[in-house]
Design a protein around this motif. Sequence first.
Motif, short mmCIF file in Angstrom:
data_model
loop_
_atom_site.label_atom_id
_atom_site.label_comp_id
_atom_site.label_asym_id
_atom_site.label_seq_id
_atom_site.Cartn_x
_atom_site.Cartn_y
_atom_site.Cartn_z
N GLN A 5 0.80 -1.21 0.00
CA GLN A 5 0.00 0.00 0.00
C GLN A 5 0.84 1.27 0.00
OE1 GLN A 5 -3.31 0.22 -0.12
NE2 GLN A 5 -3.87 2.20 0.74
N ALA A 6 0.46 2.22 -0.87
CA ALA A 6 1.06 3.55 -0.85
C ALA A 6 0.30 4.44 0.12
CB ALA A 6 1.04 4.17 -2.25
N TYR A 7 1.01 5.41 0.69
CA TYR A 7 0.36 6.41 1.53
C TYR A 7 -0.37 7.43 0.66
CZ TYR A 7 3.00 4.74 5.58
OH TYR A 7 3.51 3.97 6.59
N GLU A 8 -1.51 7.91 1.13
CA GLU A 8 -2.30 8.85 0.35
C GLU A 8 -1.58 10.16 0.10
OE1 GLU A 8 -6.27 9.52 1.60
OE2 GLU A 8 -6.83 7.41 1.61
N ASP A 9 -0.68 10.56 1.02
CA ASP A 9 0.01 11.84 0.83
C ASP A 9 1.29 11.70 0.02
OD1 ASP A 9 1.26 10.46 2.85
OD2 ASP A 9 1.48 12.18 4.19
N ALA A 10 1.61 10.50 -0.43
CA ALA A 10 2.71 10.27 -1.38
C ALA A 10 2.28 9.11 -2.26
CB ALA A 10 4.02 9.99 -0.67
N ASP A 11 1.26 9.33 -3.04
CA ASP A 11 0.49 8.24 -3.64
C ASP A 11 0.93 7.95 -5.07
OD1 ASP A 11 -1.40 6.29 -4.00
OD2 ASP A 11 -3.13 7.59 -3.74
N ASN A 12 1.26 6.68 -5.33
CA ASN A 12 1.51 6.24 -6.70
C ASN A 12 0.38 5.37 -7.22
OD1 ASN A 12 1.85 3.81 -5.37
ND2 ASN A 12 3.89 3.38 -6.20
N GLY A 13 -0.71 5.30 -6.46
CA GLY A 13 -1.89 4.56 -6.89
C GLY A 13 -1.92 3.11 -6.47
N ASN A 14 -0.86 2.61 -5.83
CA ASN A 14 -0.85 1.20 -5.47
C ASN A 14 -1.70 0.94 -4.24
OD1 ASN A 14 0.12 -1.41 -6.20
ND2 ASN A 14 1.36 -1.41 -4.34
N ARG A 15 -2.50 -0.12 -4.30
CA ARG A 15 -3.39 -0.48 -3.20
C ARG A 15 -3.18 -1.94 -2.84
NH1 ARG A 15 -3.06 3.90 -2.88
NH2 ARG A 15 -4.59 5.59 -3.04
N SER A 16 -3.07 -2.20 -1.54
CA SER A 16 -2.84 -3.55 -1.05
C SER A 16 -3.21 -3.62 0.42
CB SER A 16 -1.36 -3.94 -1.23
OG SER A 16 -1.09 -5.21 -0.67
N ARG A 17 -3.47 -4.83 0.90
CA ARG A 17 -3.72 -4.99 2.33
C ARG A 17 -2.42 -5.03 3.13
NH1 ARG A 17 -5.28 -10.35 0.62
NH2 ARG A 17 -7.44 -9.68 0.68
N ILE A 18 -1.28 -5.17 2.41
CA ILE A 18 0.00 -5.19 3.13
C ILE A 18 0.75 -3.88 2.90
CG2 ILE A 18 0.09 -7.70 2.78
CD1 ILE A 18 2.65 -7.17 1.11
N HIS A 19 1.64 -3.56 3.81
CA HIS A 19 2.61 -2.46 3.68
C HIS A 19 3.80 -2.92 4.49
CE1 HIS A 19 3.95 1.80 3.27
NE2 HIS A 19 4.57 1.52 4.41
N TRP A 20 4.84 -3.37 3.80
CA TRP A 20 5.94 -4.09 4.44
C TRP A 20 7.24 -3.35 4.20
CZ3 TRP A 20 7.29 -9.91 3.11
CH2 TRP A 20 8.21 -10.37 4.06
N ASP A 21 7.70 -2.60 5.19
CA ASP A 21 8.93 -1.83 5.08
C ASP A 21 10.14 -2.76 5.22
OD1 ASP A 21 7.76 0.80 4.86
OD2 ASP A 21 7.18 0.60 6.96
N LEU A 22 10.88 -2.92 4.13
CA LEU A 22 12.07 -3.77 4.10
C LEU A 22 13.30 -2.90 3.94
CD1 LEU A 22 10.67 -6.63 1.85
CD2 LEU A 22 11.14 -6.74 4.30
N VAL A 23 14.31 -3.15 4.76
CA VAL A 23 15.41 -2.22 4.96
C VAL A 23 16.70 -2.73 4.35
CG1 VAL A 23 16.80 -1.03 6.69
CG2 VAL A 23 14.34 -1.35 7.07
N LEU A 24 17.39 -1.83 3.65
CA LEU A 24 18.74 -2.08 3.15
C LEU A 24 19.66 -1.04 3.78
CD1 LEU A 24 20.75 -3.45 1.16
CD2 LEU A 24 20.07 -1.73 -0.53
N ILE A 25 20.61 -1.51 4.58
CA ILE A 25 21.60 -0.63 5.20
C ILE A 25 22.80 -0.53 4.27
CG2 ILE A 25 23.02 -0.17 7.23
CD1 ILE A 25 21.12 -1.99 8.81
N GLN A 26 23.21 0.70 3.95
CA GLN A 26 24.28 0.90 2.98
C GLN A 26 25.57 1.44 3.59
OE1 GLN A 26 22.14 3.30 -0.07
NE2 GLN A 26 22.53 1.56 -1.40
N ARG A 27 25.67 1.45 4.92
CA ARG A 27 26.93 1.86 5.52
C ARG A 27 28.02 0.84 5.21
NH1 ARG A 27 24.04 2.21 10.34
NH2 ARG A 27 25.57 0.79 11.25
#
Length: 370
Positions: free
Chosen positions: A315-337
């Motif tokens: 799911q995209a947030y309404e205030d930064a919306d690209n139109g994608n809709r889903s029941r999930i919103h899964w923040d996956l992290v890549l550390i680049q240090r």
Amino acid sequence: MHDPRITKLANLLLDHSCELKRGETILIEAIDLPEQNLTCALIEGAAARGATPLVTTKDLTVLRSLYRTATPEAMKLAGKLERNRMEQVQAYIGVRGSGNSSQHADVPSEKMDLYQEHWLRNVNDYRVPKTKWVVLRYPTDSFAQAAGMSTEAFTDFYFDVCTADYAKMAENQKPLIKRMEDADKVRIVGPGETDLTFSIKGIPVRPCAGQRNIPDGEVFTAPVRDSLNGVIHYNTQSRYQGTVFSDIRFEFKDGKIVDATANNTERLNTLLDSDEGARFVGEFAIGCNNYVRHPMLDTLFDEKIGGSLHLTPGQAYEDADNGNRSRIHWDLVLIQREDYGGGEIYFDDQLIRKDGFFVVDDLKGLNEGL
């Protein structure tokens, strides 16, 4: 004994995050907390400001039973009732602890889907755009264990991080906001196979400096939905719906995840097949809280890690919306240090960040403390 750090945190949540005003109503949701000192401080603080506090407490053991016995009718009714309550308030604070962060690991995926679709999503579709809200974790023994720290040391770390100088952070984020607003093509490069390109042109950019999550520290937008091509290989573990995933690798073609592997590839693909939008990305964000340096299997901390980024299926947030809709919103992290393998971020072929450090002059303020 009264801990003044709790009062300081409560004041931050009420004044900075929620900007609570006289005459407003605020819902305080306390989930699986080991004690209720912060809840009481929030109640008393809201009342002292002339607002009306409402409180609900939840227990993850009880919720596990509700989820395991879920039916569409039960989840729809729960979602309807909780949304109705949310519609009566102007502000929301959600505080979550947990004695066992894997409490829902044995809830069948189809049952969790019912909860996500009919209960959680229904409530959040109103709460996120319509209320002044903030969510945070609370220090527990299991949380400290996940961070590899003693409970006492972790509690000290927790209060230091959560009550950071968010006004200064917001000022340092302004040049990054401008660069992201002006950018079209983003390229992410990392060790191994990671080489991913996408566009963020025309998508709003939003800073996060203590208003919605505590701890905070990110600037986010969303990719143009069909613009992602290439591979990203995440180097941070993630717990989602009670399951811990590691070594997650996505291959994108025209925005869609066409190949996905992890330590639990079957479960990963089950989640990505939840609905059509789950294989597309709803958020791209750059982490810039340099007090948070290492992952601890908690999204609210891990997605803010200094020198990191997260790219989010669902799911995209309404205030930064690209139109994608889903029941999930899964923040996956890549550390680049460098201590996590390094990596680069480019905006329109200009190197912006290398090995976690911003290399252009106007962004170097975001390196402070890294």
